[in-house]
Design an enzyme around this catalytic site. Structure first.
Site, short mmCIF file in Angstrom:
data_model
loop_
_atom_site.label_atom_id
_atom_site.label_comp_id
_atom_site.label_asym_id
_atom_site.label_seq_id
_atom_site.Cartn_x
_atom_site.Cartn_y
_atom_site.Cartn_z
N HIS A 158 0.84 -1.20 0.00
CA HIS A 158 0.00 0.00 0.00
C HIS A 158 0.88 1.26 0.00
O HIS A 158 0.64 2.20 -0.75
CB HIS A 158 -0.91 -0.03 1.24
CG HIS A 158 -1.71 1.21 1.44
ND1 HIS A 158 -2.93 1.42 0.84
CD2 HIS A 158 -1.45 2.32 2.17
CE1 HIS A 158 -3.40 2.60 1.21
NE2 HIS A 158 -2.53 3.17 2.02
N ARG A 206 -9.98 -2.27 -20.69
CA ARG A 206 -10.22 -3.63 -20.20
C ARG A 206 -11.70 -3.77 -19.86
O ARG A 206 -12.24 -2.97 -19.11
CB ARG A 206 -9.38 -3.89 -18.94
CG ARG A 206 -9.57 -5.30 -18.36
CD ARG A 206 -8.69 -5.50 -17.14
NE ARG A 206 -9.13 -4.69 -16.00
CZ ARG A 206 -8.40 -4.53 -14.89
NH1 ARG A 206 -7.21 -5.08 -14.78
NH2 ARG A 206 -8.87 -3.79 -13.90
N GLU A 216 -2.34 -12.72 -17.31
CA GLU A 216 -2.22 -12.64 -15.85
C GLU A 216 -2.12 -14.03 -15.22
O GLU A 216 -1.88 -14.15 -14.02
CB GLU A 216 -3.45 -11.93 -15.27
CG GLU A 216 -3.68 -10.55 -15.85
CD GLU A 216 -5.09 -10.07 -15.57
OE1 GLU A 216 -5.27 -9.34 -14.58
OE2 GLU A 216 -6.00 -10.42 -16.35
N CYS A 243 1.08 -3.57 -18.09
CA CYS A 243 0.21 -2.60 -17.43
C CYS A 243 0.11 -2.83 -15.93
O CYS A 243 -0.72 -2.23 -15.26
CB CYS A 243 -1.19 -2.61 -18.05
SG CYS A 243 -2.08 -4.17 -17.86
N ARG A 269 -2.11 -11.50 -3.57
CA ARG A 269 -1.58 -10.14 -3.67
C ARG A 269 -2.16 -9.21 -2.62
O ARG A 269 -1.65 -8.10 -2.40
CB ARG A 269 -1.84 -9.56 -5.06
CG ARG A 269 -3.28 -9.55 -5.46
CD ARG A 269 -3.49 -9.09 -6.88
NE ARG A 269 -3.39 -7.64 -7.00
CZ ARG A 269 -3.85 -6.95 -8.04
NH1 ARG A 269 -4.42 -7.59 -9.05
NH2 ARG A 269 -3.75 -5.66 -8.09
N ASN A 305 0.85 -7.70 -11.63
CA ASN A 305 0.41 -7.94 -10.25
C ASN A 305 -0.21 -9.33 -10.11
O ASN A 305 0.17 -10.12 -9.23
CB ASN A 305 -0.61 -6.88 -9.83
CG ASN A 305 -0.05 -5.47 -9.88
OD1 ASN A 305 1.11 -5.26 -10.19
ND2 ASN A 305 -0.89 -4.51 -9.59
N ASP A 306 -1.17 -9.63 -10.98
CA ASP A 306 -1.81 -10.95 -10.90
C ASP A 306 -0.90 -12.05 -11.41
O ASP A 306 -0.92 -13.17 -10.88
CB ASP A 306 -3.12 -10.95 -11.69
CG ASP A 306 -4.32 -10.57 -10.82
OD1 ASP A 306 -4.37 -11.03 -9.67
OD2 ASP A 306 -5.18 -9.82 -11.29
#
Length: 557
Positions: free
Chosen positions: A190, A328, A417, A488, A451, A440-441
């Site tokens: 975060h 998306r 992903e 991305c 995550r 991220n994924d």
């Protein structure tokens, strides 16, 4: 005064390329746990004290949210609701009825709920830390003490903390906070995401920073991932010059993303709503690499109409005439549940009916979204690309691309992903017009590390060679099929990792707009051959930390 002969360096993960210096101000440690001694008040008196404290904390959180706006407001309003949860109040009152003090009852009841959330994992598991913050604030109120939070020493400072709670980050005074140093967290924490979004100089995960003292001067070098203590006058002067040079570079005329040899690498923006488009353009975005359409859906109890969607997409596309805009389609499920899309309970929603799977199960929603996108495209001059989330198979690729074509979408692609789509990228890209890698994924599924779960945050590092190998598979497939491959995920905002990604075959990079300047400057320092050499060095490593170190060494060579 004699200068120290040796400066001490504390290492962590740097966010961006910034450098700053100043005196340390530490976040206060959490207050000690309340005593389990019996209360001297009646149960009714204790309950009244707690009710007043909880209400005051909830209103304070709501007030902070209203000041901050945006996503921070949503997080803080959720915290306020959490504080006033009736079942939590029942647990607190049950402990007070047993003769406990309000402070202990809050501490014990909130801790019990926190443990339950942690066990659930996923989005709810991530909220466990938020619950701790609420409990600390209520207990401080009951004790008549200041709420935990960012210190105010009366002058600009380097903030050192274990990590930052949403209530603290929402109203962080960027005129006072010169830099952030945290002892916990990683590149996708975060705090790291906040630092990127707000261009704050930061080093996260610097475990040795626990020894820093209030008032001591440090240099925070995000580019090197180093906090220097007891700096010499020469080191302070060099840091000043670097900061000035970086400020000058940031104010220089904007140029398109490119490598030192002229190879074009378009730098695009990740956006969550059309209102952010103007700022992205001002910061040099050459288009949009990821437009998340969830904002239209998450605030509604039912799917928005075609007309509502068309209006939002048209506003976005009008901001980028002649530029690429990658949209998306709805990515719901997991941490973004929608009752009208999939309200079935799932033991592990991250592996359940989400992304393209959920859309196929409610195909009318997908068809309406494609209708709205096609109509917005026809009414504007942008270059619209549309992609499906969480594609895992070649069959899903064909399904989406064929359906998009039926609605007149000219450029249809997929997000990579899931490891299966990365490993099958050579076949996926036969049908898809492009691929966009959501790091991220992809990292989450490659490393089997949720995550959103803080306990496995150390595994959520896109520098891991296993993740980089999968990205190389997609890059190679893109070259073989003559198809573009974008990035991305948060990884594209890491300037050195951006170079590695280009070396692995990425043809464009999309990120939070505030990261564009640092990435643009770093790309200009390396040719395509050098980027490939740096990527090879990272691939040869055995873990994320050594991959980052190997890339840093190769970049200096």
């Amino acid at each position: 005064m004699t200068e120290p002969l040796v400066s001490r360096e504390l290492r962590g993960v740097g966010i961006g390329l910034g450098v700053a210096q100043g005196p340390v101000a530490r976040m206060a440690e959490p207050a000690p746990a309340p005593s389990d001694a019996p209360s001297s008040l009646t149960a009714d008196e204790e309950k009244a004290r707690v009710a007043e404290a909880v209400a005051a904390v909830a209103r304070e959180l709501e007030s902070r949210g209203a000041q901050a706006g945006g996503a921070a407001q949503e997080v803080l309003e959720a915290q306020a609701m959490m504080a006033e949860d009736p079942s939590l109040a029942d647990e607190v009152n049950a402990r007070i009825a047993q003769g406990r003090t309000g402070e202990f009852a809050v501490f014990d009841a909130f801790a019990s709920f926190r443990d339950q959330l942690t066990a659930l994992g996923g989005y709810l598991g991530e909220r466990a830390a938020d619950l701790d913050d609420v409990a600390q604030r209520v207990i401080a109120r009951l004790r008549g003490e200041p709420a935990p939070g960012v210190p105010d020493p009366g002058h600009p400072f380097v903030l050192v903390a274990k990590d930052l709670a949403p209530a603290d980050t929402a109203l962080l005074d960027l005129d006072k906070v010169l830099a952030l140093v945290t002892t916990e967290g990683g590149p996708t924490s975060h705090t790291a995401i906040l630092a990127r979004e707000k261009s704050i100089v930061a080093v996260v995960g610097a475990t040795s920073a626990t020894g820093l003292r209030d008032g001591e001067t440090v240099i925070v070098d995000a580019a090197a991932g180093v906090v220097t203590t007891e700096p010499t006058s020469d080191e302070l002067e060099r840091a000043n010059r670097r900061a000035a040079d970086r400020a000058a570079a940031a104010s220089a005329p904007l140029t398109d993303g490119a490598l030192a040899d002229g190879t074009a690498i378009p730098l695009l923006a990740n956006l969550g709503n059309a209102d952010a488009a103007a700022e992205a353009v001002a910061l040099g975005a050459e288009g949009v690499g990821l437009f998340r359409t969830e904002f239209l859906f998450l605030s509604s109890s039912q799917a928005p109409t075609v007309e509502q969607q068309r209006e939002a997409y048209t506003k976005l596309l009008q901001a980028f005439p002649g530029k690429k805009v990658v949209v998306r389609v709805l990515d719901a499920g997991a941490d973004k549940p929608l009752a009208f899309l999939n309200d079935a309970h799932e033991e592990n929603p991250a592996l359940g009916l989400r992304g393209i799977r959920a859309l196929r199960a409610s195909e009318d929603i997908l068809r309406e979204q494609l209708t709205a996108l096609a109509e917005a495209d026809a009414a504007t001059q942008a270059d619209l690309w549309v992609m499906a989330p969480m594609v895992a198979t070649v069959e899903e690729t064909r399904y989406f691309v064929d359906l998009a074509r039926d609605y007149g979408i000219k450029t249809a692609g997929v997000m990579v992903e899931v490891p299966s789509s990365a490993l099958l990228a050579d076949r996926v890209l036969v049908d898809a017009d492009f691929a966009s890698i959501g790091t991220n994924d992809l990292t989450q599924y490659t490393m089997a590390a949720d995550r959103l779960l803080g306990s496995v945050a150390s595994f959520q590092d896109p520098w891991h060679p296993a993740v980089l190998r999968l990205i190389r598979e997609v890059g190679d497939a893109g070259r073989a099929n003559g198809k573009p491959v974008g990035i991305c995920g948060e990884a594209a905002a890491d300037p050195l990792l951006a170079v590695v990604l280009v070396g692995l075959g990425a043809t464009s990079l999309s990120m939070a707009p505030t990261a564009l300047a640092d990435v643009r400057a770093t790309l200009l320092q390396h040719t395509l051959d050098q980027a490939r050499t740096i990527a090879s060095a990272a691939l040869a490593a055995s873990d994320a930390a050594s991959a980052r170190a190997a890339a840093q060494e190769a970049a200096r060579s």
